[in-house]
Design a protein around this motif. Structure first.
Motif, PDB file in Angstrom:
ATOM      1  N   THR A   1       0.800  -1.258   0.124  1.00 43.35           N
ATOM      2  CA  THR A   1      -0.065  -0.003   0.048  1.00 43.35           C
ATOM      3  C   THR A   1       0.781   1.258   0.085  1.00 43.35           C
ATOM      4  O   THR A   1       0.536   2.308  -0.799  1.00 43.35           O
ATOM      5  CB  THR A   1      -1.044   0.010   1.305  1.00 43.35           C
ATOM      6  OG1 THR A   1      -1.792  -1.021   1.410  1.00 43.35           O
ATOM      7  CG2 THR A   1      -1.926   1.354   1.216  1.00 43.35           C
TER       8      THR A   1
ATOM      9  N   VAL B   1       0.751   4.123  -3.052  1.00 45.73           N
ATOM     10  CA  VAL B   1       0.552   5.407  -2.727  1.00 45.73           C
ATOM     11  C   VAL B   1       1.735   6.329  -3.369  1.00 45.73           C
ATOM     12  O   VAL B   1       1.441   7.332  -4.027  1.00 45.73           O
ATOM     13  CB  VAL B   1       0.314   5.621  -1.516  1.00 45.73           C
ATOM     14  CG1 VAL B   1       0.216   7.188  -1.023  1.00 45.73           C
ATOM     15  CG2 VAL B   1      -0.984   4.995  -0.899  1.00 45.73           C
TER      16      VAL B   1
ATOM     17  N   ASP C   1      -5.746   9.435  -1.460  1.00 42.71           N
ATOM     18  CA  ASP C   1      -6.988   8.844  -1.083  1.00 42.71           C
ATOM     19  C   ASP C   1      -8.012   7.965  -1.892  1.00 42.71           C
ATOM     20  O   ASP C   1      -8.458   7.075  -1.314  1.00 42.71           O
ATOM     21  CB  ASP C   1      -7.728  10.281  -0.539  1.00 42.71           C
ATOM     22  CG  ASP C   1      -7.039  11.196   0.410  1.00 42.71           C
ATOM     23  OD1 ASP C   1      -6.349  10.767   1.178  1.00 42.71           O
ATOM     24  OD2 ASP C   1      -7.532  12.285   0.480  1.00 42.71           O
TER      25      ASP C   1
ATOM     26  N   TYR D   1      -6.253   4.601  -1.122  1.00 47.79           N
ATOM     27  CA  TYR D   1      -6.673   3.937   0.313  1.00 47.79           C
ATOM     28  C   TYR D   1      -8.032   3.578   0.176  1.00 47.79           C
ATOM     29  O   TYR D   1      -8.366   2.379   0.524  1.00 47.79           O
ATOM     30  CB  TYR D   1      -6.338   5.054   1.151  1.00 47.79           C
ATOM     31  CG  TYR D   1      -4.868   5.295   1.747  1.00 47.79           C
ATOM     32  CD1 TYR D   1      -4.217   4.437   1.923  1.00 47.79           C
ATOM     33  CD2 TYR D   1      -4.433   6.744   1.429  1.00 47.79           C
ATOM     34  CE1 TYR D   1      -2.795   4.747   2.222  1.00 47.79           C
ATOM     35  CE2 TYR D   1      -3.314   6.913   2.083  1.00 47.79           C
ATOM     36  CZ  TYR D   1      -2.301   6.054   2.307  1.00 47.79           C
ATOM     37  OH  TYR D   1      -0.947   6.391   2.681  1.00 47.79           O
ATOM     38  N   ASP D   2      -8.857   4.373  -0.518  1.00 48.17           N
ATOM     39  CA  ASP D   2     -10.291   3.959  -0.620  1.00 48.17           C
ATOM     40  C   ASP D   2     -10.261   2.568  -1.405  1.00 48.17           C
ATOM     41  O   ASP D   2     -11.196   1.781  -0.860  1.00 48.17           O
ATOM     42  CB  ASP D   2     -11.255   4.949  -1.274  1.00 48.17           C
ATOM     43  CG  ASP D   2     -11.340   6.097  -0.512  1.00 48.17           C
ATOM     44  OD1 ASP D   2     -10.847   6.006   0.929  1.00 48.17           O
ATOM     45  OD2 ASP D   2     -11.711   7.274  -0.846  1.00 48.17           O
TER      46      ASP D   2
END
Length: 279
Positions: A35, A39, A50, A53-54
């Motif tokens: 992750t 990102v 974001d 992450y979502d």
């Protein structure tokens, strides 16, 4: 003098009355690292962190459920008689191809809902995904699963493996081929290749980093699966081998077809739908 040590304890630690297994710790660590790296790359490709992450919040549980459902479906003869064990994923028994199918569906739906180029998001995810797969195989190692055919101590020693790996490969009264290790090395090699190549200008169109991941992984998985003794079978056929062939061929066809279309942006062009500048 050679002697056999006991298998490593699959329990990492106890939290109250809860047993926390190395299998879960290793997979969770792989997800966190993947992750963070995804990102970082998403920012460079003009994708809002974001959104990453979502997407993971949706994709991760679906991937776990679909991975387990895939495994249970092909082992239904056993689980129909032991339904209480269906949810016991901490003991192993999840299928990577099942997780990939579930996660891919989520990514497609999510990206279309957020106006993010789906192929670009898959490109961002591909290198860290295969890295996480390579790390996750060590969870199989701790559970003494995903092993291969019977071999002997001399063969394992000829591979110059650390003693703790050799001892852990003593399973069911015999030494076994460390197929978990073969796949882990193959996956990490694929990760290195992808991250080294993807930033070369004018090399990849959007979608081709992901397609190269599919080609690389399915090619290696086909041969490694043939060495395993715990493969999921359907009508006497190793399911993962056939699926590997299908994915390998499909990825090549899609690559060639999209290249011929001529209007596919390059990977380094990033997300052209997002006009904001991401720090």
């Amino acid at each position: 003098m050679n002697f056999i040590l006991g298998a490593l304890n699959p329990i990492a630690f106890h939290f109250g009355g809860l047993q926390v297994r190395w299998y879960g710790v290793i997979i969770a660590s792989a997800v966190i690292l993947a992750t963070l790296l995804a990102v970082r790359e998403a920012k460079k490709r003009n994708i809002n962190p974001d959104d990453v992450y979502d997407m993971i919040l949706w994709a991760l549980p679906v991937a776990i459920i679909s991975a387990r459902a895939y495994y249970v479906a092909f082992e239904w003869k056993y689980y129909s008689q032991n339904p209480g064990q269906i949810i016991q994923i901490w003991d192993g028994g999840i299928a990577i191809y099942g997780s990939l199918i579930g996660a891919a569906i989520v990514v497609i739906i999510f990206c279309r809902s957020r106006w993010i180029p789906t192929w670009l998001m898959l490109d961002v995810a591909a290198p860290v995904l295969i890295m996480a797969q390579g790390i996750g195989r060590w969870g199989n190692f701790m559970n003494q699963e995903a092993f291969g055919r019977v071999t002997n101590l001399a063969f394992l020693q000829s591979l110059h493996l650390p003693e703790f790996i050799i001892h852990q490969m003593y399973i069911q009264g015999a030494y076994r081929q460390p197929t978990f290790l073969y796949e882990s090395v193959w996956d990490i090699s694929g990760f290195i290749i992808l991250i080294l190549l993807r930033h070369i200008p004018k090399l990849f169109k959007q979608g081709e980093v992901f397609l190269l991941y599919v080609i690389w992984y399915s090619f290696g998985r086909f041969f490694i699966e043939g060495m395993r003794t715990d493969s999921l079978m359907l009508l006497g056929i190793r399911v993962s081998q056939w699926l590997s062939v299908i994915l390998f061929v499909a990825a090549i066809i899609i690559w060639v077809t999209r290249r011929r279309s001529g209007n596919v942006p390059y990977y380094l062009d990033g997300n052209r739908f997002n006009s904001s500048t991401l720090e």
